[in-house]
Design a protein around this motif. Structure first.
Motif, short mmCIF file in Angstrom:
data_model
loop_
_atom_site.label_atom_id
_atom_site.label_comp_id
_atom_site.label_asym_id
_atom_site.label_seq_id
_atom_site.Cartn_x
_atom_site.Cartn_y
_atom_site.Cartn_z
N LYS A 38 0.83 -1.21 0.00
CA LYS A 38 0.00 0.00 0.00
C LYS A 38 0.86 1.25 0.00
CE LYS A 38 -1.93 1.36 3.79
NZ LYS A 38 -2.81 1.45 4.99
N ASP A 39 1.91 1.24 0.85
CA ASP A 39 2.79 2.41 0.90
C ASP A 39 3.50 2.61 -0.44
OD1 ASP A 39 3.85 2.02 4.37
OD2 ASP A 39 2.04 2.87 3.45
N THR A 58 0.86 4.19 -2.81
CA THR A 58 0.34 5.53 -2.50
C THR A 58 1.42 6.51 -2.10
OG1 THR A 58 0.01 4.92 -0.19
CG2 THR A 58 -1.82 4.53 -1.70
N CYS A 100 3.49 7.76 3.96
CA CYS A 100 2.54 8.61 4.67
C CYS A 100 3.32 9.70 5.40
CB CYS A 100 1.72 7.79 5.65
SG CYS A 100 0.57 6.67 4.83
N CYS A 106 0.33 6.22 8.78
CA CYS A 106 -0.83 6.23 7.88
C CYS A 106 -2.13 6.22 8.68
CB CYS A 106 -0.79 5.02 6.94
SG CYS A 106 0.43 5.16 5.62
N THR A 115 -5.11 12.34 -0.35
CA THR A 115 -5.53 12.23 -1.75
C THR A 115 -5.70 10.79 -2.19
OG1 THR A 115 -3.20 12.34 -2.40
CG2 THR A 115 -4.43 14.41 -2.36
N TRP A 116 -4.93 9.87 -1.60
CA TRP A 116 -5.00 8.48 -2.04
C TRP A 116 -6.13 7.69 -1.37
CZ3 TRP A 116 -4.23 5.20 2.10
CH2 TRP A 116 -3.52 5.71 3.18
N ARG A 117 -6.85 8.34 -0.44
CA ARG A 117 -7.95 7.66 0.21
C ARG A 117 -9.19 7.70 -0.67
NH1 ARG A 117 -8.48 4.36 4.22
NH2 ARG A 117 -10.19 5.49 5.23
N ASN A 118 -9.96 6.63 -0.66
CA ASN A 118 -11.21 6.57 -1.41
C ASN A 118 -12.29 7.27 -0.59
OD1 ASN A 118 -13.38 6.04 -2.99
ND2 ASN A 118 -13.33 3.81 -2.73
#
Length: 792
Positions: A148-149, A152, A155, A193, A210-213
């Protein structure tokens, strides 16, 4: 020698295998180590995936540095245990304790349970398998986080000028996120994060990521508005009030006794408001002083002469809200409060799990403190919905936390930074607060006629249910006894009669209906100076009594009297019941100096000659209270931000030279709002405004009252402008704005004029010998000082 060493070695190893207490200790260490591992992982076993609702729980472990450290500690501990076992096994190379070991081996052979070793070995194998599985889950979680890191970006803590507190909040979370389980409830797992997700989506200290839905964040649509309808049946209300406390039983008895009067008042008000649409509000009523957490000191005293004023008021508030047709929830415990609000599990550090499920919350100072402890930052966000039932009132200088701290107004209460109209009082002490009140029983024509026929002119009832209130009153009681028979209602236990003079006929503590019958016979109801401002004098006056009370010289206040110390008001209390003295007065209320025997005896003789009829101010009737509560609910709005006044466009269109929105009223020194100027939204309406200047050293409360008006704090924002000084023909060398609860005001001597810098400090109370104050006053309805003539 070799054979002997071999035998010793075999014996030691066997001892280690058959030593039951030691083996159980090792198994216990392993078991509790596993429990410690599970506890250390904390809320991570139930951590919420980003995007899940707060009530969707996942059984997975999110591996972080802290959990891996716990595994290392357990591994090190087990390694130390194994080293000690190896040391014991080397005893076989020595000959010193051989005799004791032989005896120990023989004893253990006799008590060895069948199959114990096999069972312990099976448990150890299961623990080993579980440890492997936990490690696999941790490795998978770490791999997922790395992916994930990588997708995206790291963090990193943003440095956004619009969110200046974000870095410091992240630092705090790094150090303290385990201090409250509520953080894990919201998905915090110790990683940056998770901190940023929490601080941007649950709290509001960091910018959205910004990368969060963001579409997964639930949106809460406002519920459709419903119309409120009057309801006269109180059955559902009685069920909601509940049982289990004597205070609740008292309140329910009062509700039943007054039910018919409430129903009749509702019909009359419904007829008057028939054309109006009333919105039904979702209302939480949390009676904080009745909760076990606050001590609930009142319930045990209900049957022992304790104070009942607060319970009278709360019973009437609940009934009024129910009769008006609002959707009520009632809480008298901390558990109920948490459930109604949606408080996340933990110690109260986190905000609520969703939007506030209520339009209004009625509580008291105890409840406000409990809400602060359990709502976290949500209290700051939602405090505009709160109404605080405040017996003695809270003035703006005490309510503004920073100002109170800097200027010596800080007390045990107050300092909540509310709009002071959110405090609701039992009597109209100061217009800075909203007057909530209570009700007294009304009499029908038959009852009024019966009272006039059956009054006993030589009968007096003393206002004092506790024996301590009678101490030191012998001198004027002796004077009263020359003219009247004296009755008391002092609580006492059978084995211990109360310490009251022998000539007093004490009835003991009476139920409310029997007390009413006693008051309907009596001519005089006399107070000893305490309790202050209770409901009983109004009930006595409503039953045809004259109320005689002591005048205080000097007036009692937080500066000179123990009872008022710590209360958030500087109010000067001139008598036991200032409302009765000021708003009712003679012939129903007589206020004299009890220390002056001649004045006291003269008052008694006047009372003997005076005939009065039962009297009850309209604002203390059921209809009066319904009218007032309805007006507050439909018109008071503290959540919508007020636009600055005046705007440049507005002020440039004002007529006159210099331009001004005020006009001088004929035959008066007061100013009114010009009728040809468009008025901003306001309640009360600006047509009721009357602006005048106080005398030096006079408060706006007194200045407005001297003109037959009421000070109205809602109007301050319209008069806190330099045009108000010119309209009153005040000469100002300069106009400055500052934090001062006396402002807006001016000094004639120095030609100084000052405006108020903080709206929370707009105050009708307060005076300064240097300044004349600008006072926004209004008219009021007859018998209803809380409302102007056009306020309904």
């Amino acid at each position: 020698m070799s054979a002997v060493n071999t035998d010793y070695s075999t014996m030691v190893r066997r001892c280690l295998l058959t030593f039951k207490p030691f083996r159980i200790f090792v198994a216990g260490i392993g078991f509790f180590s596993l429990c410690f591992l599970m506890t250390s992982l904390g809320g991570q076993f139930s951590a919420k995936r980003p995007g899940d609702t707060p009530f969707t729980m996942r059984a997975e472990v999110l591996g972080g540095p802290e959990s891996r450290g716990v595994l290392r500690k357990i591994s090190d501990m087990l390694e130390v245990i194994m080293k000690r076992m190896d040391t014991l096994s080397k005893l076989g190379n020595t000959t010193t304790d051989s005799h004791r070991l032989v005896e120990l081996s023989s004893a253990l052979d006799r008590i060895q349970p069948i199959g114990l070793v096999e069972r312990i070995q099976a448990i150890a194998q299961n623990m080993s398998d579980m440890a492997v599985k936990v490690e696999q889950i941790l490795q998978r979680s770490l791999a997922t986080n790395r992916v994930k890191d990588g997708a995206t970006g790291q963090c990193e803590v943003p440095k956004d000028p619009h969110y200046p507190d974000c870095p410091s909040k992240v630092d705090w979370m790094r150090a303290r996120w385990t201090s409250d389980p509520c953080y894990a409830f919201y998905g915090v797992d110790g990683s940056d994060c998770s901190f940023l997700i929490y601080l941007s989506e649950v709290e509001w200290f960091c910018p959205p990521l910004t990368w969060r839905n963001q579409t997964t964040t639930p949106t809460h649509k406002p519920l459709p508005k419903r119309q409120a309808a009057f309801q006269s049946d109180i059955g559902a209300l009685l069920e909601q009030v509940g049982t289990g406390k004597e205070s609740l039983s008292f309140m329910k008895r009062r509700m039943r006794r007054l039910a018919a009067q409430w129903a009749s008042a509702a019909r009359r008000l419904d007829d008057r408001l028939r054309s109006q649409w009333r919105e039904q509000k979702r209302i939480l009523v949390h009676v904080g002083f009745l909760t076990e957490e606050s001590g609930d000191v009142f319930s045990p005293k209900v049957l022992k002469g304790g104070p009942l004023g607060e319970m009278v008021q709360w019973a009437d508030i609940l009934t009024a809200l129910h009769i008006l047709g609002h959707n009520l929830k009632i809480s008298v415990s901390l558990k109920e409060l948490q459930g109604f609000l949606g408080v996340p599990p933990g110690r109260g550090s986190c905000p609520l799990t969703g939007p506030l499920p209520f339009d209004l919350i009625y509580t008291d100072y105890h409840g406000l403190q409990q809400m602060r402890q359990h709502m976290g930052l949500s209290l700051r966000k939602h405090k505009c919905h709160i109404r605080v039932i405040d017996t003695f009132g809270t003035e703006p200088a005490y309510n503004h936390e920073d100002y109170a701290t800097l200027h010596g107004y800080r007390t045990n209460w107050g300092y909540w930074n509310l709009n002071c109209r959110q405090y609701m009082t039992m009597f109209p002490h100061t217009p800075d607060n909203s007057f909530m009140g209570f009700v007294a029983e009304e009499l029908n024509d038959t009852e009024r006629l019966s009272i006039q026929r059956n009054k006993v002119d030589s009968m007096a009832v003393v206002y004092g249910k506790e024996a301590s209130m009678w101490k030191g009153k012998e001198r004027f009681l002796a004077i009263l006894h020359r003219y009247m028979d004296i009755h008391g209602t002092v609580y006492y236990e059978t084995q211990r009669p109360p310490e009251v003079p022998a000539f007093v006929k004490n009835h003991g503590l009476l139920p409310q209906q029997e007390l009413q019958q006693l008051l309907r016979k009596a001519k005089l109801f006399i107070g000893f100076g305490f309790p202050y401002e209770g409901p009983a004098p109004l009930e006595a006056i409503a039953n045809g009594c004259i109320f005689l009370q002591p005048k205080f010289k000097p007036s009692h206040s937080s500066l000179n009297h123990e009872f008022f110390k710590g209360k958030p008001t500087s109010r000067q209390v001139s008598s036991q019941h200032p409302y009765a003295e000021q708003y009712i007065g003679r012939p129903h209320v007589i206020t004299v100096d009890f220390n002056n025997s001649q004045e006291f005896e003269s008052a008694i003789r006047d009372i003997m000659r005076t005939k009065v009829e039962p009297y009850l101010p309209y604002e203390y009737t059921c209809e009066g209270m319904l009218e007032r509560v309805h007006a507050y609910i439909q018109n008071q709005e503290f959540c919508a931000p007020e636009a600055p006044f005046p705007s440049a466009n507005t002020s440039s269109s004002w007529p006159g030279s210099p331009p001004s929105p005020f006009v001088l009223l004929p035959n008066s020194s007061a100013l009114a709002w010009a009728s040809n100027i468009s008025t901003p939204p306001s309640w009360p309406p600006l047509s009721a405004l009357r602006l005048l200047a106080s005398l030096e050293g006079q408060s706006c409360i007194d200045a407005c009252q001297s003109a037959g008006l009421i000070c109205e704090p809602a109007f301050y924002r319209f008069v806190n402008i330099k045009e108000a000084f010119s309209g009153l023909e005040v000469q100002c060398e300069g106009v400055e704005a500052e934090l001062n609860h006396i402002f807006p005001a001016f000094s004639v001597e120095s030609s100084e004029c000052g405006l108020q810098k903080d709206p929370l400090l707009f105050s009708c109370a307060g005076a300064n010998n240097k300044y004349h104050r600008l006072c926004p006053c209004r008219d009021y309805r007859k018998g209803q000082v809380a409302l102007c003539r056009d306020c309904l």
